[in-house]
Design a protein around this motif. Sequence first.
Motif, PDB file in Angstrom:
ATOM      1  N   ALA A 181      38.135  50.095  45.733  1.00  0.00           N
ATOM      2  CA  ALA A 181      37.744  49.526  44.417  1.00  0.00           C
ATOM      3  C   ALA A 181      36.362  48.357  44.819  1.00  0.00           C
ATOM      4  O   ALA A 181      36.531  47.389  45.688  1.00  0.00           O
ATOM      5  CB  ALA A 181      38.706  48.567  43.743  1.00  0.00           C
TER       6      ALA A 181
ATOM      7  N   ASP B 269      34.653  47.057  42.530  1.00  0.00           N
ATOM      8  CA  ASP B 269      34.301  46.099  41.492  1.00  0.00           C
ATOM      9  C   ASP B 269      35.520  44.846  41.477  1.00  0.00           C
ATOM     10  O   ASP B 269      35.238  44.250  40.197  1.00  0.00           O
ATOM     11  CB  ASP B 269      34.249  46.827  40.051  1.00  0.00           C
ATOM     12  N   VAL B 270      35.864  44.794  42.271  1.00  0.00           N
ATOM     13  CA  VAL B 270      36.867  43.751  42.459  1.00  0.00           C
ATOM     14  C   VAL B 270      36.246  42.281  43.089  1.00  0.00           C
ATOM     15  O   VAL B 270      36.313  41.312  42.412  1.00  0.00           O
ATOM     16  CB  VAL B 270      38.316  43.983  43.183  1.00  0.00           C
TER      17      VAL B 270
ATOM     18  N   CYS C 145      41.414  41.473  35.941  1.00  0.00           N
ATOM     19  CA  CYS C 145      41.385  42.871  36.837  1.00  0.00           C
ATOM     20  C   CYS C 145      42.785  43.185  36.776  1.00  0.00           C
ATOM     21  O   CYS C 145      43.787  42.678  37.303  1.00  0.00           O
ATOM     22  CB  CYS C 145      40.912  42.624  38.277  1.00  0.00           C
TER      23      CYS C 145
ATOM     24  N   ASN D 205      36.220  40.184  38.040  1.00  0.00           N
ATOM     25  CA  ASN D 205      36.822  40.074  36.722  1.00  0.00           C
ATOM     26  C   ASN D 205      38.246  39.543  37.017  1.00  0.00           C
ATOM     27  O   ASN D 205      39.173  40.255  37.440  1.00  0.00           O
ATOM     28  CB  ASN D 205      36.968  41.611  36.161  1.00  0.00           C
TER      29      ASN D 205
END
Length: 135
Positions: free
Chosen positions: A48, A50-51, A84, A81
């Motif tokens: 991941a 985008d964490v 998430c 985010n």
Amino acid sequence: MLPMRPTTDGPSVLIPIPLAPKRLRERGYNQSEMLARALARQWRIPVALDVLVRARETPTQTALTPETRLANVRAAFAVANVQCPMINDHWTLIIVDDVFTTGATLAEAARPLEQAGARRIYGVTFARAAIPDFT
């Protein structure tokens, strides 16, 4: 590389230590991401990107004393985010870094994940650096 991974309940994901945009442009690649991708193939789990994000640029840690390393990376990471699903659904998050020296980077990367609600956070590195004698 061993095909072993931490024993976990439920799904797991690899989260590479993010580089600051400037450093990524200079280097052309993120070594932690490359290591995470190789490990993902062995362990058959996702990566991941985008964490976890860099909240601020930091000077390189290589010439810093153990005491100044933690201060250098303090608040350097943030969760991209807080909603998430990997955090809210309590996946096991495995932070990937290239070299372990004092643990400051892993500890600071784990902090915002834990604050966002992550329950199981592991760290994996591929080398152990000797701490230079600064005396």
